[in-house]
Design a protein around this motif. Structure first.
Motif, PDB file in Angstrom:
ATOM      1  N   UNK A   1       0.814  -1.229   0.000  1.00  0.00           N
ATOM      2  CA  UNK A   1       0.000   0.000   0.000  1.00  0.00           C
ATOM      3  C   UNK A   1       0.839   1.267   0.000  1.00  0.00           C
ATOM      4  N   UNK A   2       1.628   1.445  -1.052  1.00  0.00           N
ATOM      5  CA  UNK A   2       2.503   2.611  -1.181  1.00  0.00           C
ATOM      6  C   UNK A   2       1.890   3.567  -2.207  1.00  0.00           C
ATOM      7  N   UNK A   3       1.506   4.768  -1.810  1.00  0.00           N
ATOM      8  CA  UNK A   3       0.881   5.708  -2.753  1.00  0.00           C
ATOM      9  C   UNK A   3       1.717   5.955  -4.012  1.00  0.00           C
ATOM     10  N   UNK A   4       3.038   5.833  -3.896  1.00  0.00           N
ATOM     11  CA  UNK A   4       3.907   6.111  -5.044  1.00  0.00           C
ATOM     12  C   UNK A   4       3.868   5.010  -6.094  1.00  0.00           C
ATOM     13  N   UNK A   5       3.493   3.811  -5.698  1.00  0.00           N
ATOM     14  CA  UNK A   5       3.532   2.684  -6.642  1.00  0.00           C
ATOM     15  C   UNK A   5       2.214   1.916  -6.735  1.00  0.00           C
ATOM     16  N   UNK A   6       1.191   2.350  -6.016  1.00  0.00           N
ATOM     17  CA  UNK A   6      -0.052   1.580  -5.984  1.00  0.00           C
ATOM     18  C   UNK A   6      -0.705   1.492  -7.358  1.00  0.00           C
ATOM     19  N   UNK A   7      -0.378   2.419  -8.251  1.00  0.00           N
ATOM     20  CA  UNK A   7      -0.938   2.378  -9.596  1.00  0.00           C
ATOM     21  C   UNK A   7      -0.513   1.114 -10.346  1.00  0.00           C
ATOM     22  N   UNK A   8       0.571   0.497  -9.895  1.00  0.00           N
ATOM     23  CA  UNK A   8       1.045  -0.719 -10.567  1.00  0.00           C
ATOM     24  C   UNK A   8       0.069  -1.885 -10.410  1.00  0.00           C
ATOM     25  N   UNK A   9      -0.838  -1.794  -9.446  1.00  0.00           N
ATOM     26  CA  UNK A   9      -1.839  -2.838  -9.295  1.00  0.00           C
ATOM     27  C   UNK A   9      -2.736  -2.925 -10.523  1.00  0.00           C
ATOM     28  N   UNK A  10      -2.804  -1.869 -11.306  1.00  0.00           N
ATOM     29  CA  UNK A  10      -3.604  -1.880 -12.531  1.00  0.00           C
ATOM     30  C   UNK A  10      -2.827  -2.466 -13.700  1.00  0.00           C
ATOM     31  N   UNK A  11      -1.563  -2.788 -13.471  1.00  0.00           N
ATOM     32  CA  UNK A  11      -0.724  -3.353 -14.530  1.00  0.00           C
ATOM     33  C   UNK A  11      -0.754  -4.872 -14.471  1.00  0.00           C
ATOM     34  N   UNK A  12      -0.137  -5.483 -15.479  1.00  0.00           N
ATOM     35  CA  UNK A  12       0.028  -6.936 -15.509  1.00  0.00           C
ATOM     36  C   UNK A  12       1.440  -7.321 -15.088  1.00  0.00           C
ATOM     37  N   UNK A  13       2.197  -6.355 -14.564  1.00  0.00           N
ATOM     38  CA  UNK A  13       3.546  -6.629 -14.104  1.00  0.00           C
ATOM     39  C   UNK A  13       4.584  -6.490 -15.207  1.00  0.00           C
ATOM     40  N   UNK A  14       5.752  -7.069 -14.961  1.00  0.00           N
ATOM     41  CA  UNK A  14       6.872  -7.002 -15.903  1.00  0.00           C
ATOM     42  C   UNK A  14       7.218  -8.390 -16.434  1.00  0.00           C
ATOM     43  N   UNK A  15       7.946  -8.411 -17.536  1.00  0.00           N
ATOM     44  CA  UNK A  15       8.319  -9.681 -18.160  1.00  0.00           C
ATOM     45  C   UNK A  15       9.083 -10.562 -17.175  1.00  0.00           C
ATOM     46  N   UNK A  16       8.764 -11.845 -17.167  1.00  0.00           N
ATOM     47  CA  UNK A  16       9.478 -12.780 -16.301  1.00  0.00           C
ATOM     48  C   UNK A  16      10.856 -13.055 -16.901  1.00  0.00           C
ATOM     49  N   UNK A  17      11.805 -13.525 -16.097  1.00  0.00           N
ATOM     50  CA  UNK A  17      13.146 -13.797 -16.609  1.00  0.00           C
ATOM     51  C   UNK A  17      13.118 -14.732 -17.809  1.00  0.00           C
ATOM     52  N   UNK A  18      13.882 -14.380 -18.841  1.00  0.00           N
ATOM     53  CA  UNK A  18      13.960 -15.191 -20.041  1.00  0.00           C
ATOM     54  C   UNK A  18      12.919 -14.869 -21.097  1.00  0.00           C
ATOM     55  N   UNK A  19      11.974 -13.982 -20.761  1.00  0.00           N
ATOM     56  CA  UNK A  19      10.906 -13.611 -21.696  1.00  0.00           C
ATOM     57  C   UNK A  19      11.012 -12.120 -21.994  1.00  0.00           C
ATOM     58  N   UNK A  20      10.830 -11.759 -23.267  1.00  0.00           N
ATOM     59  CA  UNK A  20      10.815 -10.354 -23.669  1.00  0.00           C
ATOM     60  C   UNK A  20       9.391  -9.952 -24.046  1.00  0.00           C
TER      61      UNK A  20
END
Length: 521
Positions: A326-345
């Motif tokens: 619950x960090x106001x600076x990064x909570x918007x990332x909850x609307x994302x699907x995250x970042x590429x997993x290792x080995x995937x672009x």
């Protein structure tokens, strides 16, 4: 952590032999169906593999599975890998003609079928059908047949780009396509996600969705490969899931946000001992900050969101526990699907396939060892989905931010994801258009609190005809699996079109999704 997945394995059969050799008495499958240890799974899959070889099946031939989640599926999966064969898991919700089409397209050489679903098989099926969990009728009883086979592993392993599975997904032209799943791809997915979720021999994983889904099949394989225990479901209601977490002391659980919400609102869940949970993985849609806080309070476990396709073995991006704070600076990332997993672009391209910079919206593309080699005997569809350099076009619209987080916005493809199932409008439209009073039809998805989104049909009547929505729905249910059928049918005077005559689905969808952050569930 006691035992990690063996990253040295070069075949799926070897991956599954290791835990059986190491801890044969450790539970492999519990919950619904027949419980078994890793040793028992190895012995029965040896018999199955030997039996399939004795039937004359050659390396690379296909064996279908038609059944609910059952231990027999994992006997077949391990057995086909030991025999150098390819497993074809079928959606048990399909209609008989859909099942027949897939069996013919895959040119299967044998079928393992649950007795309850054996009526879906073609009456003139010319290959052996092994029937489990009930009377076999005129077909072969699986248990008696299996007992007659030697418990001898044939060791016909295949590796690299050899096919391990064909997973059929509905096609935009109304016919499903067989997604080619390779041995190397599954090994890469198991290694990557096993490490990300800390799966080990002490893990007890709750996977409620059907094995014919790549997410459920893949997550289960990760658990079994690590020597852990899989909690199996036949009817995954929220109450049953809660009971299973407690009864089996589950450490890992795969869920969708709607189920998490139901559990968070259930007083019984608040009273239950859920202290065994270490990691809850969710997908299909993002999670709100409010629900995230409630889930963390209820489960006391780490949360991760995953995004992927059958064509990427369910492995593309991950929003890890560190981003569920619950960090106001990064909570918007909850609307994302995250970042590429290792080995995937992961990238974003324009309509010409040109890479776009961060912040610009385009089609999401993926590259890496988990990406399919293409569609079974469908070079045209394969060529359409790949860009130069091995980039797979996902059909999803999104953008990457400067930190590499992927935000999904819409779908280029018309697929509707309802309750985790892919529903392609063309398939539904073909079924509705069979009614003689239908002149035109368009199917789109509308938001659903329960299913994420549900199909809705807009139909135009033939001049002079009177259409009854209930009749149209009844006809659709005769031709398609019920989950593909529209939640409702709306008769309209005309469909919106652009100057070239193409139906503007976005104009049909826009009012349905008004007030929602995303145009996909």
């Amino acid at each position: 952590m006691t035992t990690l997945i063996d990253s040295r394995a070069t075949t799926l059969a070897a991956l599954l032999r290791a835990p059986a050799a190491r801890s044969p008495q450790h539970p492999a499958v519990v919950g619904a169906g027949r419980a078994c240890t890793h040793g028992e799974l190895a012995e029965r899959s040896d018999r199955l593999a030997a039996g399939l070889v004795a039937l004359g099946l050659r390396a690379g031939e296909r064996v279908a599975y038609l059944g609910h989640n059952a231990t027999e599926y994992w006997e077949l999966f391990a057995g086909t890998q030991k025999a150098g064969l390819v497993v074809v898991p079928l959606n048990f919700r399909l209609a008989a003609d859909e099942v027949a089409w897939i069996l013919a397209d895959a040119e299967v050489s044998a079928v393992l079928v649950e007795a309850e679903l054996a009526s879906l098989l073609p009456a003139d099926l010319a290959v052996p059908a092994l029937v489990f969990d009930g009377p076999a009728g005129d077909r072969t009883a699986y248990e008696a047949w299996l007992a007659a086979q030697p418990a001898t592993d044939p060791h016909r392993d295949r590796d690299g780009d050899a096919l391990a599975a064909l997973m059929y997904s509905s096609g935009t032209t109304g016919r499903p396509k067989g997604v080619q799943i390779t041995v190397a791809g599954l090994l890469a997915a198991v290694e990557a996600f096993g490490a990300l979720f800390d799966v080990d021999a002490d893990s007890v994983s709750l996977v409620p969705t059907p094995y014919y889904h790549i997410a459920a099949g893949g997550w289960s394989l990760i658990t079994l490969a690590a020597g852990g225990t899989l909690v199996q479901f036949r009817e995954p209601t929220p109450a049953a899931m809660l009971e299973a977490i407690v009864a089996h002391r589950a450490t890992h659980a795969a869920m969708v946000p709607v189920i998490i919400g139901i559990l968070c609102a259930d007083p019984a869940a608040a009273r239950a001992d859920l202290s065994s949970l270490r990691h809850v993985v969710y997908g299909a849609s993002p999670i709100s900050e409010t629900l995230m806080r409630r889930a963390q309070a209820l489960f006391g476990a780490q949360l991760s969101q995953s995004y992927g396709l059958t064509e990427t073995l369910g492995v593309t991006t991950l929003l890890p526990p560190a981003d569920h704070v619950p960090d106001p600076a990064t909570v918007h990332r909850l609307r994302s699907a995250g970042r590429a997993v290792p080995g995937v672009e992961v990238g974003v391209v324009d309509v010409d396939g040109t890479p776009l910079p961060a912040g610009e919206v385009g089609e999401v593309v993926v590259r890496g060892p988990v990406v399919t080699t293409g569609y079974w005997r469908n070079p045209t569809a394969t060529a359409e989905v790949f860009l130069p350099g091995g980039w797979l076009r996902t059909g999803d619209v999104g953008e990457l931010d400067a930190d590499g987080y992927l935000y999904l916005r819409d779908r280029i493809k018309d697929v509707i994801v309802s309750g985790g199932e892919n529903v392609y409008p063309a398939e539904v439209e073909n079924a509705l258009a069979a009614h003689p009073g239908v002149a035109e039809v368009a199917v789109v998805g509308e938001p659903s609190d329960r299913w994420g989104e549900s199909p809705v049909a807009f139909v135009v009547a033939v001049p002079g005809a009177r259409l009854d929505p209930d009749d149209l729905l009844a006809g659709c249910r005769e031709r398609l699996a019920h989950y593909k059928c529209p939640r409702r049918v709306q008769v309209v005077g005309a469909l919106p079109r652009n100057p070239s005559g193409k139906v503007l689905r976005r104009e049909l969808r826009a009012p349905l999704w008004a007030g929602h952050d995303r145009g996909i569930a």
